[in-house]
Design a protein around this motif. Structure first.
Motif, PDB file in Angstrom:
ATOM      1  N   ILE A   8       0.866  -1.186   0.000  1.00 57.90           N
ATOM      2  CA  ILE A   8       0.000   0.000   0.000  1.00 57.90           C
ATOM      3  C   ILE A   8       0.897   1.229   0.000  1.00 57.90           C
ATOM      4  CG2 ILE A   8      -1.794   1.273   1.218  1.00 57.90           C
ATOM      5  CD1 ILE A   8      -2.666  -1.430   2.412  1.00 57.90           C
ATOM      6  N   ARG A   9       0.805   2.003  -1.060  1.00 55.86           N
ATOM      7  CA  ARG A   9       1.627   3.204  -1.158  1.00 55.86           C
ATOM      8  C   ARG A   9       1.165   4.234  -0.141  1.00 55.86           C
ATOM      9  NH1 ARG A   9       2.620   5.162  -6.981  1.00 55.86           N
ATOM     10  NH2 ARG A   9       4.173   6.338  -5.823  1.00 55.86           N
ATOM     11  N   GLU A  10       2.059   5.127   0.188  1.00 51.76           N
ATOM     12  CA  GLU A  10       1.790   6.129   1.211  1.00 51.76           C
ATOM     13  C   GLU A  10       0.592   6.999   0.857  1.00 51.76           C
ATOM     14  OE1 GLU A  10       4.142   9.732   3.444  1.00 51.76           O
ATOM     15  OE2 GLU A  10       5.299   8.183   2.435  1.00 51.76           O
ATOM     16  N   SER A  11       0.416   7.326  -0.416  1.00 45.74           N
ATOM     17  CA  SER A  11      -0.700   8.179  -0.822  1.00 45.74           C
ATOM     18  C   SER A  11      -2.047   7.509  -0.551  1.00 45.74           C
ATOM     19  CB  SER A  11      -0.586   8.552  -2.297  1.00 45.74           C
ATOM     20  OG  SER A  11      -0.576   7.391  -3.098  1.00 45.74           O
ATOM     21  N   ALA A  12      -2.134   6.196  -0.767  1.00 44.90           N
ATOM     22  CA  ALA A  12      -3.384   5.474  -0.499  1.00 44.90           C
ATOM     23  C   ALA A  12      -3.645   5.399   1.004  1.00 44.90           C
ATOM     24  CB  ALA A  12      -3.323   4.078  -1.104  1.00 44.90           C
ATOM     25  N   ALA A  13      -2.598   5.134   1.775  1.00 46.03           N
ATOM     26  CA  ALA A  13      -2.759   5.067   3.232  1.00 46.03           C
ATOM     27  C   ALA A  13      -3.173   6.424   3.795  1.00 46.03           C
ATOM     28  CB  ALA A  13      -1.461   4.590   3.880  1.00 46.03           C
ATOM     29  N   GLU A  14      -2.615   7.501   3.243  1.00 46.97           N
ATOM     30  CA  GLU A  14      -2.989   8.842   3.697  1.00 46.97           C
ATOM     31  C   GLU A  14      -4.444   9.152   3.363  1.00 46.97           C
ATOM     32  OE1 GLU A  14      -0.136  11.483   1.972  1.00 46.97           O
ATOM     33  OE2 GLU A  14       1.393  10.980   3.464  1.00 46.97           O
ATOM     34  N   SER A  15      -4.925   8.693   2.220  1.00 47.53           N
ATOM     35  CA  SER A  15      -6.324   8.918   1.843  1.00 47.53           C
ATOM     36  C   SER A  15      -7.274   8.210   2.801  1.00 47.53           C
ATOM     37  CB  SER A  15      -6.575   8.431   0.420  1.00 47.53           C
ATOM     38  OG  SER A  15      -5.822   9.156  -0.495  1.00 47.53           O
ATOM     39  N   ILE A  16      -6.951   6.972   3.148  1.00 49.02           N
ATOM     40  CA  ILE A  16      -7.781   6.227   4.111  1.00 49.02           C
ATOM     41  C   ILE A  16      -7.742   6.921   5.459  1.00 49.02           C
ATOM     42  CG2 ILE A  16      -8.032   4.041   5.342  1.00 49.02           C
ATOM     43  CD1 ILE A  16      -6.915   2.677   2.786  1.00 49.02           C
ATOM     44  N   ALA A  17      -6.568   7.382   5.872  1.00 55.11           N
ATOM     45  CA  ALA A  17      -6.438   8.075   7.161  1.00 55.11           C
ATOM     46  C   ALA A  17      -7.213   9.395   7.158  1.00 55.11           C
ATOM     47  CB  ALA A  17      -4.972   8.325   7.465  1.00 55.11           C
ATOM     48  N   ALA A  18      -7.225  10.107   6.040  1.00 54.50           N
ATOM     49  CA  ALA A  18      -7.949  11.375   5.962  1.00 54.50           C
ATOM     50  C   ALA A  18      -9.454  11.157   6.093  1.00 54.50           C
ATOM     51  CB  ALA A  18      -7.630  12.081   4.649  1.00 54.50           C
ATOM     52  N   ILE A  19      -9.957  10.108   5.463  1.00 49.58           N
ATOM     53  CA  ILE A  19     -11.385   9.797   5.582  1.00 49.58           C
ATOM     54  C   ILE A  19     -11.717   9.420   7.019  1.00 49.58           C
ATOM     55  CG2 ILE A  19     -13.213   8.223   4.841  1.00 49.58           C
ATOM     56  CD1 ILE A  19     -11.627   8.067   2.132  1.00 49.58           C
ATOM     57  N   SER A  20     -10.857   8.625   7.619  1.00 46.42           N
ATOM     58  CA  SER A  20     -11.056   8.226   9.013  1.00 46.42           C
ATOM     59  C   SER A  20     -11.001   9.442   9.941  1.00 46.42           C
ATOM     60  CB  SER A  20      -9.996   7.202   9.421  1.00 46.42           C
ATOM     61  OG  SER A  20     -10.157   6.822  10.748  1.00 46.42           O
ATOM     62  N   PHE A  21     -10.065  10.348   9.689  1.00 49.27           N
ATOM     63  CA  PHE A  21      -9.954  11.559  10.503  1.00 49.27           C
ATOM     64  C   PHE A  21     -11.216  12.414  10.379  1.00 49.27           C
ATOM     65  CE2 PHE A  21      -8.667  16.020  11.049  1.00 49.27           C
ATOM     66  CZ  PHE A  21      -8.240  15.964  12.367  1.00 49.27           C
ATOM     67  N   PHE A  22     -11.769  12.512   9.160  1.00 53.83           N
ATOM     68  CA  PHE A  22     -13.006  13.264   8.976  1.00 53.83           C
ATOM     69  C   PHE A  22     -14.134  12.655   9.801  1.00 53.83           C
ATOM     70  CE2 PHE A  22     -17.105  13.646   6.822  1.00 53.83           C
ATOM     71  CZ  PHE A  22     -17.282  15.016   6.920  1.00 53.83           C
ATOM     72  N   LEU A  23     -14.238  11.324   9.779  1.00 52.75           N
ATOM     73  CA  LEU A  23     -15.286  10.669  10.563  1.00 52.75           C
ATOM     74  C   LEU A  23     -15.083  10.908  12.055  1.00 52.75           C
ATOM     75  CD1 LEU A  23     -15.536   7.308   8.598  1.00 52.75           C
ATOM     76  CD2 LEU A  23     -17.228   9.146   8.639  1.00 52.75           C
ATOM     77  N   SER A  25     -13.682  13.546  13.356  1.00 55.41           N
ATOM     78  CA  SER A  25     -14.006  14.941  13.632  1.00 55.41           C
ATOM     79  C   SER A  25     -15.514  15.166  13.737  1.00 55.41           C
ATOM     80  CB  SER A  25     -13.415  15.857  12.561  1.00 55.41           C
ATOM     81  OG  SER A  25     -14.095  15.684  11.334  1.00 55.41           O
ATOM     82  N   GLU A  26     -16.288  14.265  13.145  1.00 56.08           N
ATOM     83  CA  GLU A  26     -17.746  14.333  13.247  1.00 56.08           C
ATOM     84  C   GLU A  26     -18.251  13.543  14.459  1.00 56.08           C
ATOM     85  OE1 GLU A  26     -19.865  16.062  11.163  1.00 56.08           O
ATOM     86  OE2 GLU A  26     -18.024  16.889  10.303  1.00 56.08           O
ATOM     87  N   SER A  27     -17.358  13.188  15.363  1.00 55.22           N
ATOM     88  CA  SER A  27     -17.663  12.435  16.594  1.00 55.22           C
ATOM     89  C   SER A  27     -18.175  11.032  16.315  1.00 55.22           C
ATOM     90  CB  SER A  27     -18.667  13.192  17.464  1.00 55.22           C
ATOM     91  OG  SER A  27     -18.129  14.440  17.844  1.00 55.22           O
ATOM     92  N   LEU A  28     -17.682  10.419  15.256  1.00 54.40           N
ATOM     93  CA  LEU A  28     -18.052   9.051  14.907  1.00 54.40           C
ATOM     94  C   LEU A  28     -16.830   8.149  15.069  1.00 54.40           C
ATOM     95  CD1 LEU A  28     -20.035   9.957  11.675  1.00 54.40           C
ATOM     96  CD2 LEU A  28     -21.006   9.339  13.885  1.00 54.40           C
TER      97      LEU A  28
END
Length: 99
Positions: A8-23, A25-28
């Motif tokens: 898994i390249r770093e860019s893909a891992a960062e994208s998954i982490a960004a989506i997780s971080f957004f969730l 931040s919405e208290s989920l």
């Protein structure tokens, strides 16, 4: 049943982490953790030797030989399929791909 190595390249891992971080931040918090676990489990199952995948319909990615597979109808996993390994390059919103 054999499995190919998954990279898994770093860019893909960062994208998954960004989506997780957004969730998060919405208290989920539980949803964010479940999303991350499910995404990585899905990527792990791509390594099955019995399956082959087709080239992306997106002209830009298809011309480079990338293969695409949808994840939960909202995201697309873009990867390179080799005999011994799969290299995940992108994890993007499906809206970002122009079919």
């Amino acid at each position: 049943m054999g499995f190919r190595k998954i990279i898994i390249r770093e860019s893909a891992a960062e994208s998954i982490a960004a989506i997780s971080f957004f969730l998060e931040s919405e208290s989920l918090l539980a949803t964010a953790e479940k999303f991350t676990d499910d995404a990585y489990d899905f990527i792990t199952h791509l390594g099955d030797n019995r399956k082959g995948y087709r080239i992306c319909r997106d002209p830009e990615r298809g011309s480079l030989g990338y293969k695409c597979i949808p994840y939960k109808k909202k995201y697309t996993i873009v990867f390179v399929e080799l005999d011994t390994e799969i290299i995940v390059c992108e994890f993007i919103l499906s809206k970002g791909i122009y079919w």
